[in-house]
Design a protein around this motif. Sequence first.
Motif, PDB file in Angstrom:
ATOM      1  N   ARG A   5       0.826  -1.197   0.000  1.00  0.00           N
ATOM      2  CA  ARG A   5       0.000   0.000   0.000  1.00  0.00           C
ATOM      3  C   ARG A   5       0.868   1.258   0.000  1.00  0.00           C
ATOM      4  O   ARG A   5       0.550   2.247  -0.669  1.00  0.00           O
ATOM      5  CB  ARG A   5      -0.907  -0.011   1.231  1.00  0.00           C
ATOM      6  CG  ARG A   5      -1.887   1.174   1.292  1.00  0.00           C
ATOM      7  CD  ARG A   5      -2.837   1.029   2.456  1.00  0.00           C
ATOM      8  NE  ARG A   5      -3.648  -0.180   2.310  1.00  0.00           N
ATOM      9  CZ  ARG A   5      -4.543  -0.575   3.227  1.00  0.00           C
ATOM     10  NH1 ARG A   5      -4.690   0.130   4.349  1.00  0.00           N
ATOM     11  NH2 ARG A   5      -5.258  -1.658   3.026  1.00  0.00           N
ATOM     12  N   LEU A   6       1.965   1.214   0.747  1.00  0.00           N
ATOM     13  CA  LEU A   6       2.871   2.358   0.782  1.00  0.00           C
ATOM     14  C   LEU A   6       3.490   2.613  -0.589  1.00  0.00           C
ATOM     15  O   LEU A   6       3.600   3.753  -1.046  1.00  0.00           O
ATOM     16  CB  LEU A   6       3.965   2.113   1.821  1.00  0.00           C
ATOM     17  CG  LEU A   6       4.981   3.251   2.022  1.00  0.00           C
ATOM     18  CD1 LEU A   6       4.264   4.501   2.512  1.00  0.00           C
ATOM     19  CD2 LEU A   6       6.070   2.824   2.992  1.00  0.00           C
ATOM     20  N   ILE A   7       3.893   1.512  -1.268  1.00  0.00           N
ATOM     21  CA  ILE A   7       4.454   1.647  -2.621  1.00  0.00           C
ATOM     22  C   ILE A   7       3.411   2.205  -3.577  1.00  0.00           C
ATOM     23  O   ILE A   7       3.699   3.071  -4.421  1.00  0.00           O
ATOM     24  CB  ILE A   7       4.987   0.288  -3.112  1.00  0.00           C
ATOM     25  CG1 ILE A   7       6.182  -0.148  -2.251  1.00  0.00           C
ATOM     26  CG2 ILE A   7       5.388   0.372  -4.578  1.00  0.00           C
ATOM     27  CD1 ILE A   7       6.702  -1.529  -2.588  1.00  0.00           C
ATOM     28  N   ASP A   8       2.176   1.731  -3.437  1.00  0.00           N
ATOM     29  CA  ASP A   8       1.092   2.197  -4.301  1.00  0.00           C
ATOM     30  C   ASP A   8       0.854   3.692  -4.131  1.00  0.00           C
ATOM     31  O   ASP A   8       0.748   4.442  -5.115  1.00  0.00           O
ATOM     32  CB  ASP A   8      -0.181   1.407  -3.980  1.00  0.00           C
ATOM     33  CG  ASP A   8      -1.326   1.791  -4.901  1.00  0.00           C
ATOM     34  OD1 ASP A   8      -1.124   1.756  -6.126  1.00  0.00           O
ATOM     35  OD2 ASP A   8      -2.416   2.130  -4.403  1.00  0.00           O
ATOM     36  N   TRP A   9       0.799   4.153  -2.891  1.00  0.00           N
ATOM     37  CA  TRP A   9       0.602   5.575  -2.638  1.00  0.00           C
ATOM     38  C   TRP A   9       1.806   6.401  -3.083  1.00  0.00           C
ATOM     39  O   TRP A   9       1.658   7.530  -3.564  1.00  0.00           O
ATOM     40  CB  TRP A   9       0.323   5.813  -1.146  1.00  0.00           C
ATOM     41  CG  TRP A   9      -1.096   5.522  -0.776  1.00  0.00           C
ATOM     42  CD1 TRP A   9      -1.580   4.447  -0.096  1.00  0.00           C
ATOM     43  CD2 TRP A   9      -2.240   6.344  -1.077  1.00  0.00           C
ATOM     44  NE1 TRP A   9      -2.947   4.514   0.061  1.00  0.00           N
ATOM     45  CE2 TRP A   9      -3.372   5.679  -0.538  1.00  0.00           C
ATOM     46  CE3 TRP A   9      -2.409   7.555  -1.730  1.00  0.00           C
ATOM     47  CZ2 TRP A   9      -4.657   6.202  -0.641  1.00  0.00           C
ATOM     48  CZ3 TRP A   9      -3.698   8.073  -1.845  1.00  0.00           C
ATOM     49  CH2 TRP A   9      -4.803   7.402  -1.305  1.00  0.00           C
TER      50      TRP A   9
END
Length: 272
Positions: A5-9
């Motif tokens: 999720r962090l990579i996606d954001w």
Amino acid sequence: MNRNRLIDWGLRAYVVLAFAFVFAPIAASFVFSFNVDRFPSLPLGGFSLRWYEAIAEDPLVWEGLRNTMVVGICASVISTTLGFAAAYTDFRYRFFGKPVYLALALLPPTIPVVIMGLAMLAFLSRVNLSGEIHSVIISHVVMCSPFAMAIIRLRLSQMDPSLEAAAWNLGAGEWRALFHVIVPFARPAILAALFITMAVSFDEFAVAWFVSGLNETLPVRVLGFLQGQVSPRINAIGTIVFLTTMTLVILAQVLLMRRLGRVEEMPRTDEA
């Protein structure tokens, strides 16, 4: 899960920052085109349409717009026709030196525009064609044809070559198979190429400045404003040109994406 999720954001934030960096100057030009003050400053002096009224009353702007529309329409039609012919030649035939043919066909956009402008000026002057509106059309056709070829060539690469052979076996001649099989399949790309090449022609000014003479296109007219004192009319003209160009590009993208969506839905329809 939290790491993904962090990579996606992070990727989304990067995309947003990249678009903000690219479009910030355009947005500033759009905002200042409605500023009542002559010089761009924050906060704005007030909302006004005076600069749009100024360009609407300028006969040189209208003449430049007329020349731009004539050049854009003619260049897009001729470029798309030549681009389709070049793409179909690549799709249909195998011959010695084909990689060289493709390299030369796609070469013009890689040449610096100043070099291209000087070369076109030297050539057109030699054949007594410089300084006229058709000089700009010829130059823009040279620049725009590779874009049309690339778009249509990509579309034809998705076609099964046996479809044309099947039309021949069913009694269709080469020309009939071309217009009833190849052209309908490539129609979205042909229309997209029309819009893209018109957008490229509409924006181009360097080559047009070399070969147009007194028949200035709208971008060349803007360059004339810059050579004198900086005028807020440039912001208004730039906004109109940007919106026109983006409309053409979006129409081309919609045509290509709609066709791609139909192709992806076909297997689902068959299964149903």
